[in-house]
Design an enzyme around this catalytic site. Structure first.
Site: not given
Ligand code: ZN
Length: 508
Positions: A271, A274
């Site tokens: 994450e 991202h």
């Molecule tokens: Zn992902």
């Protein structure tokens, strides 16, 4: 149009886009809240709020006002008079406009409300392994998506137009090509891995690891990655995600398994990858539709890059393993670095996509891709999905779930009608390996920096080449700009072969 008229229209168009960005930010904040502990009794009412805000946004996206701006600013003679960001914003907005103008307003509102309700039904159906409960909602969601595809129109395959929402310019024909290239190699390599007498020792993984210790490590690594905590926060959820409100507020979530440190460690890096993308988008793009990752696949390339190419790299651990031992001395003191490295890179067939290893992950995606293609082209029925799912698991991975909760109901995506999303995960792997190949070429010493604990050269390279551009370029154009190549599974195949032959001591 005169120069003055163009500038006046451009200014009004920018203000319109900015207002839309504000609605999007409010919707993102609501989505974050719903997924991080909003009270269950408020969900139904909240679905209506989402419905209202989305309808407003939809109206702005498809208004006569928007049509006038797009008509005026997409004239070729105005091109020289507006900057590249505005030109691209016109192009992206026009694509959305043409698409959404074709959907009747009531139909859209009904769909948005269905999405929220279906997601909460799925949340109850999954732990109860009750597919029948979810089935009528899934049927409606599929029907809506088929109708959308028909309204939007397509050339070769109805599913293409849904794929285009997540991966613009990557149709079924291209995905079939790269997936079949990849599948053949993975299946062979998986056989060799399973047959190897040198299976990694994973006994150290399943132990008690305090949540506090895991939190400390997660935060430490996020900081090392360059995640800016003054422009984000880390929370706990059942299904981890990253969400951007704007580049100054990009939130991540994770979950902790008290008996397996990998869930939060690699989940947080994923994450975080991202989030780095969204935090590092150029400030020039704020308030435009370009202030976001360019596609789900490119987004996934960034999360997978950090999770796997960095987080499972021996050089990374040659520097940070001591830090992990410091946090968990009892559990890891007697586990040497090589055992640890091989243990966190164990591969084998499994039931759950989000727990799958790097080698088999793409096979989980291919199953979902085949099913979506079948549903949208009406070659498969929703009622048959549990059976189809289990048969495909047997065919691709050689394992079969014991109930639908760990089978067809395991993922959230279909409950929000996100058909066309899944392929992005595997495409993300392919893009990531192509980027990695180029990064190795540009920064031949990057693993030395990693071994010295410095992850900034990698982050700077990714920001320079990918992050800062936001959605300025479509995925295949971006790939071409960065690597000089089109989508190609070759680099991922090479990476996987090299890695797993090393981990499993397979001589070629
Ligand atoms: Zn992902």
């Amino acid at each position: 149009m005169s120069e003055t008229d163009v500038q006046t229209t451009a200014k009004a168009f920018r203000a319109h886009l900015e207002k839309m960005a504000h609605y999007n930010e409010a919707l993102a904040l609501i989505a974050w809240d719903l997924r991080t502990g909003a009270p269950k009794k408020g969900v139904e009412q909240r679905a209506k709020v989402i419905g209202t805000l989305s309808s407003e946004l939809f109206a702005m996206q498809t208004s006569d006002e928007m049509e006038r701006y797009l008509d005026a600013l997409s004239q070729t003679d105005t091109h020289g008079q507006i900057d590249a960001v505005l030109r691209r914003s016109v192009e992206k907005s026009k694509k959305e406009f043409d698409k959404y103008r074709k959907i009747p307003k009531d139909m859209y509102r009904e769909y948005v409300e269905l999405q929220s309700i279906a997601e909460s039904v799925w949340e109850e159906a999954k732990p109860a392994a009750d597919f029948k409960k979810f089935q009528p909602y899934l049927e409606k969601l599929v029907r809506f998506n088929i109708e959308f595809a028909e309204l939007w129109g397509y050339e070769d395959n109805r599913y293409d137009v849904l794929l285009d929402q997540y991966e613009p310019g990557v149709p079924v024909a291209k995905i079939d090509e790269v997936f079949s290239q990849l599948r053949a190699h993975i299946v062979d390599l998986l056989k060799e891995v399973q047959a190897s007498p040198h299976q990694p020792d994973t006994s150290f993984i399943k132990q008690a690891f305090s949540v506090e210790g895991q939190k400390a490590i997660g935060r430490f690594i996020l900081e090392k990655m360059g995640y800016d905590f003054t422009a984000g926060r880390l929370d706990v959820t059942l299904h981890p995600f990253a969400i951007s409100l704007n580049p100054g507020d990009v939130r991540v979530t994770t979950k902790y398994d008290a008996n397996d440190f990998r869930t939060s460690l690699f989940g947080t890096m994923h994450e975080g990858g991202h989030a780095l993308y969204e935090q590092n988008i150029s400030k020039d793009l704020i308030g435009t539709p370009l202030c976001t990752g360019t596609s789900m696949g490119i987004h996934e390339s960034q999360s997978l890059f950090w999770e796997n190419f960095i987080g499972r790299h021996p050089s990374f651990w040659s520097c940070y393993y001591d830090k992990l031992i410091e946090q968990f001395p009892e559990q890891l003191r007697n586990v040497d670095l090589d055992t640890f490295y091989r243990g966190i890179n164990v591969a084998g067939p499994s039931l759950i996509r989000i727990e799958a290893d790097e080698l088999t992950y793409a096979l989980h995606i291919m199953i979902r891709y085949e099913i979506e293609k079948g549903l949208i082209n009406e070659q498969m029925k929703v009622a048959d999905l549990p059976e189809i799912w289990n048969a495909k698991m047997q065919e691709y991975l050689g394992v079969v779930p014991s109930h639908d909760g760990e089978g067809v109901l395991q993922d959230v995506h279909w409950s929000s009608g996100s058909f066309g999303y899944f392929p992005s995960y595997a495409l993300g792997y392919i893009y990531a390996a192509q980027f990695r190949n180029k990064l190795q070429h540009d920064l031949p010493d990057y693993s030395k920096s990693m071994a010295a604990g410095d992850l900034s050269p990698v982050r700077i390279w990714l920001t320079e080449n990918i992050h800062r551009h936001g959605a300025m370029y479509d995925p295949r154009d971006l790939l071409q700009r960065v690597t000089g190549e089109d989508l190609d599974a070759r680099h991922l195949v090479e990476y996987l072969e090299q890695k797993y032959k090393d981990v499993y001591k397979i001589s070629s």
